[in-house]
Design a protein around this motif. Structure first.
Motif, PDB file in Angstrom:
ATOM      1  N   MET A 549       0.832  -1.208   0.000  1.00  0.00           N
ATOM      2  CA  MET A 549       0.000   0.000   0.000  1.00  0.00           C
ATOM      3  C   MET A 549       0.863   1.254   0.000  1.00  0.00           C
ATOM      4  SD  MET A 549      -2.799  -1.509   2.694  1.00  0.00           S
ATOM      5  CE  MET A 549      -3.586   0.054   3.062  1.00  0.00           C
ATOM      6  N   ARG A 550       1.970   1.204   0.734  1.00  0.00           N
ATOM      7  CA  ARG A 550       2.868   2.358   0.777  1.00  0.00           C
ATOM      8  C   ARG A 550       3.578   2.557  -0.563  1.00  0.00           C
ATOM      9  NH1 ARG A 550       4.349   4.494   5.759  1.00  0.00           N
ATOM     10  NH2 ARG A 550       3.116   3.641   7.474  1.00  0.00           N
ATOM     11  N   ALA A 551       3.922   1.458  -1.221  1.00  0.00           N
ATOM     12  CA  ALA A 551       4.577   1.565  -2.531  1.00  0.00           C
ATOM     13  C   ALA A 551       3.627   2.182  -3.547  1.00  0.00           C
ATOM     14  CB  ALA A 551       5.032   0.180  -2.995  1.00  0.00           C
ATOM     15  N   VAL A 552       2.342   1.775  -3.484  1.00  0.00           N
ATOM     16  CA  VAL A 552       1.350   2.313  -4.413  1.00  0.00           C
ATOM     17  C   VAL A 552       1.178   3.815  -4.204  1.00  0.00           C
ATOM     18  CG1 VAL A 552      -1.104   2.285  -5.022  1.00  0.00           C
ATOM     19  CG2 VAL A 552       0.126   0.130  -4.705  1.00  0.00           C
ATOM     20  N   SER A 553       1.137   4.225  -2.932  1.00  0.00           N
ATOM     21  CA  SER A 553       0.934   5.643  -2.626  1.00  0.00           C
ATOM     22  C   SER A 553       2.250   6.427  -2.566  1.00  0.00           C
ATOM     23  CB  SER A 553       0.200   5.786  -1.281  1.00  0.00           C
ATOM     24  OG  SER A 553       0.968   5.219  -0.231  1.00  0.00           O
ATOM     25  N   LYS A 554       3.368   5.729  -2.889  1.00  0.00           N
ATOM     26  CA  LYS A 554       4.708   6.338  -2.892  1.00  0.00           C
ATOM     27  C   LYS A 554       5.062   6.955  -1.538  1.00  0.00           C
ATOM     28  CE  LYS A 554       4.597   7.192  -7.855  1.00  0.00           C
ATOM     29  NZ  LYS A 554       4.686   8.158  -8.957  1.00  0.00           N
ATOM     30  N   ASP A 555       4.647   6.262  -0.483  1.00  0.00           N
ATOM     31  CA  ASP A 555       4.946   6.691   0.885  1.00  0.00           C
ATOM     32  C   ASP A 555       6.216   5.986   1.333  1.00  0.00           C
ATOM     33  OD1 ASP A 555       5.076   7.322   3.539  1.00  0.00           O
ATOM     34  OD2 ASP A 555       3.079   6.572   4.068  1.00  0.00           O
ATOM     35  N   THR A 556       7.306   6.754   1.532  1.00  0.00           N
ATOM     36  CA  THR A 556       8.587   6.153   1.902  1.00  0.00           C
ATOM     37  C   THR A 556       8.869   6.247   3.405  1.00  0.00           C
ATOM     38  OG1 THR A 556       9.706   8.245   1.420  1.00  0.00           O
ATOM     39  CG2 THR A 556       9.583   6.621  -0.355  1.00  0.00           C
ATOM     40  N   SER A 557       7.911   6.739   4.155  1.00  0.00           N
ATOM     41  CA  SER A 557       8.114   6.867   5.601  1.00  0.00           C
ATOM     42  C   SER A 557       8.086   5.494   6.273  1.00  0.00           C
ATOM     43  CB  SER A 557       7.028   7.756   6.216  1.00  0.00           C
ATOM     44  OG  SER A 557       5.749   7.160   6.072  1.00  0.00           O
ATOM     45  N   ILE A 558       8.701   5.408   7.450  1.00  0.00           N
ATOM     46  CA  ILE A 558       8.716   4.167   8.217  1.00  0.00           C
ATOM     47  C   ILE A 558       7.496   4.153   9.130  1.00  0.00           C
ATOM     48  CG2 ILE A 558       9.973   2.825   9.947  1.00  0.00           C
ATOM     49  CD1 ILE A 558      12.550   4.023   8.824  1.00  0.00           C
ATOM     50  N   PRO A 559       6.664   3.108   9.062  1.00  0.00           N
ATOM     51  CA  PRO A 559       5.444   3.076   9.876  1.00  0.00           C
ATOM     52  C   PRO A 559       5.759   2.964  11.370  1.00  0.00           C
ATOM     53  CG  PRO A 559       5.806   0.945   8.850  1.00  0.00           C
ATOM     54  CD  PRO A 559       6.811   1.879   8.259  1.00  0.00           C
ATOM     55  N   VAL A 560       4.874   3.504  12.167  1.00  0.00           N
ATOM     56  CA  VAL A 560       5.019   3.422  13.631  1.00  0.00           C
ATOM     57  C   VAL A 560       4.349   2.136  14.098  1.00  0.00           C
ATOM     58  CG1 VAL A 560       4.471   4.512  15.824  1.00  0.00           C
ATOM     59  CG2 VAL A 560       5.049   5.930  13.838  1.00  0.00           C
ATOM     60  N   LYS A 561       5.145   1.254  14.733  1.00  0.00           N
ATOM     61  CA  LYS A 561       4.620  -0.039  15.172  1.00  0.00           C
ATOM     62  C   LYS A 561       4.881  -0.262  16.658  1.00  0.00           C
ATOM     63  CE  LYS A 561       4.865  -2.447  10.741  1.00  0.00           C
ATOM     64  NZ  LYS A 561       4.965  -3.789  10.151  1.00  0.00           N
ATOM     65  N   VAL A 562       4.382  -1.384  17.116  1.00  0.00           N
ATOM     66  CA  VAL A 562       4.603  -1.802  18.507  1.00  0.00           C
ATOM     67  C   VAL A 562       5.881  -2.631  18.565  1.00  0.00           C
ATOM     68  CG1 VAL A 562       3.721  -3.170  20.431  1.00  0.00           C
ATOM     69  CG2 VAL A 562       2.136  -1.831  19.012  1.00  0.00           C
ATOM     70  N   LEU A 563       6.765  -2.330  19.520  1.00  0.00           N
ATOM     71  CA  LEU A 563       7.965  -3.141  19.720  1.00  0.00           C
ATOM     72  C   LEU A 563       7.663  -4.144  20.830  1.00  0.00           C
ATOM     73  CD1 LEU A 563      10.997  -3.556  18.945  1.00  0.00           C
ATOM     74  CD2 LEU A 563      11.544  -2.127  20.934  1.00  0.00           C
ATOM     75  N   GLU A 564       7.685  -5.435  20.463  1.00  0.00           N
ATOM     76  CA  GLU A 564       7.431  -6.483  21.452  1.00  0.00           C
ATOM     77  C   GLU A 564       8.755  -7.052  21.942  1.00  0.00           C
ATOM     78  OE1 GLU A 564       4.666  -9.455  20.283  1.00  0.00           O
ATOM     79  OE2 GLU A 564       3.170  -8.048  19.520  1.00  0.00           O
ATOM     80  N   ILE A 565       8.874  -7.227  23.276  1.00  0.00           N
ATOM     81  CA  ILE A 565      10.111  -7.680  23.915  1.00  0.00           C
ATOM     82  C   ILE A 565       9.929  -9.110  24.428  1.00  0.00           C
ATOM     83  CG2 ILE A 565      11.751  -7.248  25.802  1.00  0.00           C
ATOM     84  CD1 ILE A 565      11.839  -5.013  23.862  1.00  0.00           C
ATOM     85  N   ASN A 566      10.923  -9.960  24.168  1.00  0.00           N
ATOM     86  CA  ASN A 566      10.923 -11.327  24.696  1.00  0.00           C
ATOM     87  C   ASN A 566      11.696 -11.349  26.014  1.00  0.00           C
ATOM     88  OD1 ASN A 566      11.122 -14.038  25.226  1.00  0.00           O
ATOM     89  ND2 ASN A 566      12.388 -14.537  23.434  1.00  0.00           N
ATOM     90  N   PRO A 567      10.997 -11.412  27.165  1.00  0.00           N
ATOM     91  CA  PRO A 567      11.682 -11.314  28.461  1.00  0.00           C
ATOM     92  C   PRO A 567      12.543 -12.529  28.795  1.00  0.00           C
ATOM     93  CG  PRO A 567       9.372 -11.847  28.780  1.00  0.00           C
ATOM     94  CD  PRO A 567       9.545 -11.584  27.320  1.00  0.00           C
ATOM     95  N   ASP A 568      12.365 -13.647  28.026  1.00  0.00           N
ATOM     96  CA  ASP A 568      13.142 -14.849  28.299  1.00  0.00           C
ATOM     97  C   ASP A 568      14.410 -14.958  27.458  1.00  0.00           C
ATOM     98  OD1 ASP A 568      11.270 -15.657  30.176  1.00  0.00           O
ATOM     99  OD2 ASP A 568      10.091 -16.797  28.717  1.00  0.00           O
ATOM    100  N   HIS A 569      14.618 -13.999  26.564  1.00  0.00           N
ATOM    101  CA  HIS A 569      15.812 -14.049  25.726  1.00  0.00           C
ATOM    102  C   HIS A 569      17.034 -13.611  26.530  1.00  0.00           C
ATOM    103  CE1 HIS A 569      18.599 -13.198  22.399  1.00  0.00           C
ATOM    104  NE2 HIS A 569      17.819 -14.003  21.665  1.00  0.00           N
ATOM    105  N   ALA A 570      18.171 -14.257  26.278  1.00  0.00           N
ATOM    106  CA  ALA A 570      19.394 -13.991  27.050  1.00  0.00           C
ATOM    107  C   ALA A 570      19.813 -12.524  26.945  1.00  0.00           C
ATOM    108  CB  ALA A 570      20.517 -14.894  26.561  1.00  0.00           C
ATOM    109  N   LEU A 571      19.680 -11.923  25.787  1.00  0.00           N
ATOM    110  CA  LEU A 571      20.068 -10.532  25.615  1.00  0.00           C
ATOM    111  C   LEU A 571      19.203  -9.611  26.478  1.00  0.00           C
ATOM    112  CD1 LEU A 571      21.595  -8.204  24.361  1.00  0.00           C
ATOM    113  CD2 LEU A 571      20.132  -8.397  22.329  1.00  0.00           C
ATOM    114  N   VAL A 572      17.891  -9.870  26.504  1.00  0.00           N
ATOM    115  CA  VAL A 572      16.996  -9.035  27.311  1.00  0.00           C
ATOM    116  C   VAL A 572      17.306  -9.228  28.788  1.00  0.00           C
ATOM    117  CG1 VAL A 572      14.589  -8.565  27.914  1.00  0.00           C
ATOM    118  CG2 VAL A 572      15.207  -9.073  25.533  1.00  0.00           C
ATOM    119  N   ARG A 573      17.585 -10.480  29.201  1.00  0.00           N
ATOM    120  CA  ARG A 573      17.954 -10.713  30.602  1.00  0.00           C
ATOM    121  C   ARG A 573      19.236  -9.947  30.965  1.00  0.00           C
ATOM    122  NH1 ARG A 573      15.326 -15.129  33.369  1.00  0.00           N
ATOM    123  NH2 ARG A 573      13.194 -15.044  32.544  1.00  0.00           N
ATOM    124  N   ASN A 574      20.212  -9.933  30.047  1.00  0.00           N
ATOM    125  CA  ASN A 574      21.446  -9.172  30.298  1.00  0.00           C
ATOM    126  C   ASN A 574      21.145  -7.683  30.412  1.00  0.00           C
ATOM    127  OD1 ASN A 574      23.017 -11.480  30.286  1.00  0.00           O
ATOM    128  ND2 ASN A 574      23.533 -11.284  28.090  1.00  0.00           N
TER     129      ASN A 574
END
Length: 632
Positions: A549-574
């Motif tokens: 849809m963005r390509a059709v409307s020539k919208d090159t902006s980055i959409p605003v989304k939800v960032l989901e965090i995995n609390p069990d991942h080793a990096l997040v625990r660190n």
């Protein structure tokens, strides 16, 4: 020599002939098609009348059409041994016009809105097309009726015509001699050109067409023959003649229909795709439409929908008028009935192939599936379309495997009521898709979509056998969690109360770092292998559809989304431990930006990777230093 009389053309005839004589922009070769078609009709009438009545017909004459050219005299002559005409029939058939409306022809022709061959077809005045090329026309005819005289009709196509009876003892039939205009003599006395025109328009006329001593129409109209009499090699030979393909057809469909409209069709599925719907070859598709073996339109695009454009072949009907314009074709009720019947016949053929031989259907799909998938807009045949589409799946070993929606349903987990799918550029890309981690863990199949059109197909189908089609990224994690896991769950201790409190503060800090780039930072219920993922806040549009849809409307902006965090991942625990010790530690901000941009990269939204690459190099430099110190 019999009496000779002169007759004035009616006003509308004179007006029509004036248009034809002064026409500069039309396809002049159609005059030959019209004369040959008339000759074929005369032969058909003779064959019928001679078989139903004892009228002393001369059966020694071969039923044929002969075309002779005289370069020196500048003439071309079309002769048939058909039914012929009496004086009264000549006046009725040539001296008058069957339909009024010539003034309308004049208006449309002068405005240049339509080609003259189209107008000729609409108003049923095919014979008069000869005046596009003729200075004078002579028709010599003798009726099959006993003791009929020879009648000669002559006209220069201006104001009148002459009729004369001859005492000559000529055989029955009609001979039309065309005195060509000076600038056309070279073209239409050239036998090679004459043969080319006849092959194009009149190749399947039911009677021999002779140019000199050579028969031009040597390929039989196979579609008119009984199917049980035709050998596979005959079908293959006809397919190659029709398409210029060097290989045999992949499949053949030969059908005869009596109701709701009578027609015959011979259609082929080519062995290789040429993808008619893209690029330079876009208009090179459609079935050839014949009326009583005479070509009316090459590559008609109304007989089959575009998603069946891989089908090549011919359709021949008795029910359309021989001369019918393209505009009238598009609006014709009979054409719509033929189209509807043909579409159903092709779909039925494909259904039978899929049911009888899955491997053969898979072969067909790999060649022509990309075109067939465009049928998602055929809402009339939506259910049949849904049964015929094929996709790769997480159940297959590689990207060549195919599965149907019915196959998916047969393998669904007990209690599962949704068919899940995900879009990706390749199996490798989908293997890294964080939204699919929970499906792998639970052993739930996901259909893999590799082309943007696949998503439009899924949006159109929506349901199959009471299963809803759902994008994997929109699946309810709680519903998936109800299924027993097929893979080992990661053995990670649960967060204690203090760690949970720190995680909340860490997510608030990440939101602060990323600002308006994300709408929210929250704990994810879908992740097991990845530290983060992005999801759409509305939960309705998939990431891939959003990009389209963005390509059709020539919208090159980055959409605003939800960032989901995995609390069990080793990096997040660190990160939790680091933040607990120092909530201003620069690593937290650095890691937050890195994780966000990595997620953007996987989703295909990251347009400038320079910051991400620089950050990776900095982190690698630091971590390698820590690693060296730890080793010491």
């Amino acid at each position: 020599m019999g009496r000779k009389t002169t007759h004035k053309f009616k006003a509308e005839i004179s007006q029509l002939l004036d248009i034809l004589v002064h026409s500069l922009y039309t396809n002049k070769e159609i005059f030959l098609r019209e004369l040959v078609s008339n000759a074929s009709d005369a032969l058909e009438k003779y064959r019928f009348q001679s078989s139903t009545a004892d009228n002393g017909a001369d059966d020694s004459l071969p039923l044929e059409i002969r075309i002779e050219t005289d370069e020196e005299a500048g003439t071309v002559t079309v002769t048939d041994t058909g039914v012929g005409m009496t004086r009264e029939e000549v006046m009725a058939n040539i001296g008058t016009i069957a339909h009024s409306g010539t003034a309308q022809i004049a208006k449309l022709a002068q405005e240049g809105k339509e080609s003259l061959d189209t107008l000729i077809g609409r108003f049923g005045v095919g014979f008069y097309s000869v005046y596009m090329v003729a200075d004078e026309v002579t028709v010599k005819t003798r009726s099959m009726q006993p003791d009929s005289p020879v009648i000669v009709w002559t006209s220069d196509g201006r104001t009148d015509y002459k009729l004369q009876e001859l005492d000559e003892d000529l055989p029955r039939g009609t001979s039309i001699t065309v005195q060509l205009k000076d600038d056309l003599k070279g073209q239409f006395t050239n036998t090679a050109h004459i043969k080319q025109v006849l092959t194009k328009h009149s190749n399947f006329v039911n009677f021999p067409i002779m140019v000199g001593d050579e028969r031009v129409n040597t390929v039989p109209a196979l579609w008119r023959e009984p199917k049980f009499q035709i050998k596979p090699e005959q079908y293959a030979e006809f397919y190659k003649f029709l398409t210029f393909d060097s290989e045999d057809p992949f499949d053949t469909m030969h059908i005869s229909v009596d109701a709701p409209v009578q027609f015959n069709a011979l259609m082929f599925i080519p062995p290789k795709s040429t993808d008619f719907l893209t690029g330079m070859n876009r208009d090179n598709w459609g079935l050839d439409l014949y009326v009583r073996r005479v070509l009316i339109q090459h590559q008609n695009k109304d007989l089959l929908p575009e998603y069946l454009s891989f089908v090549r072949g011919v359709v021949d009907t008795e029910d359309l008028p021989l001369n019918i314009s393209r505009e009238t074709l598009q609006d014709n009720v009979l054409m719509r009935k033929i189209s509807s019947t043909l579409t159903k016949q092709v779909l039925s053929h494909l259904e039978k192939m899929a049911a009888d031989n899955a491997d053969r259907y898979a072969e067909f799909w790999k060649e022509h599936g990309s075109i067939f998938k465009a049928g998602y807009m055929d809402f009339i045949h939506k259910d049949r379309y849904a049964k015929l589409v094929r996709f790769n799946s997480s159940e297959q070993e590689d990207a060549d495997g195919l599965t149907s929606l019915a196959d998916y349903v047969s393998r669904a987990r007990e209690g599962q009521k949704e068919i899940y799918y995900a879009y990706g550029a390749s199996r490798e890309a989908l293997a890294l898709n964080p939204h699919l981690e929970m499906f792998r863990r639970k052993g739930i199949e996901v259909l893999y979509l590799y082309e943007p059109i696949d998503e439009f197909a899924m949006d159109t189908i929506r349901e199959f056998e009471e299963f809803k089609l759902v994008a994997a990224e929109h699946a309810d994690p709680a519903a998936l969690d109800a299924f027993e896991s097929k893979a080992d769950e990661p053995d990670v201790p649960e967060l204690n109360e203090e760690q949970s409190s720190t995680l909340d503060k860490l997510m608030a800090r990440i939101k602060e770092v990323l600002g308006d780039s994300v709408s929210e930072v929250k704990v994810s219920a879908r992740l097991s292998d990845s530290p983060v993922c992005l999801s759409n806040p509305d939960g309705h549009v998939t990431s891939s559809m959003d990009k389209i849809m963005r390509a059709v409307s020539k919208d090159t902006s980055i959409p605003v989304k939800v960032l989901e965090i995995n609390p069990d991942h080793a990096l997040v625990r660190n990160m939790i431990d680091i933040y607990a010790k120092n909530n201003d530690d620069p690593f937290v901000e650095q890691a937050a930006r890195q994780l966000y941009e990595s997620a953007l990269l996987l989703e295909g939204y990251l347009t400038d990777p320079h910051a991400l690459v620089g950050r990776i190099q900095s982190l690698l430099t630091q971590s390698s230093g820590w690693y060296v110190k730890a080793e010491d």
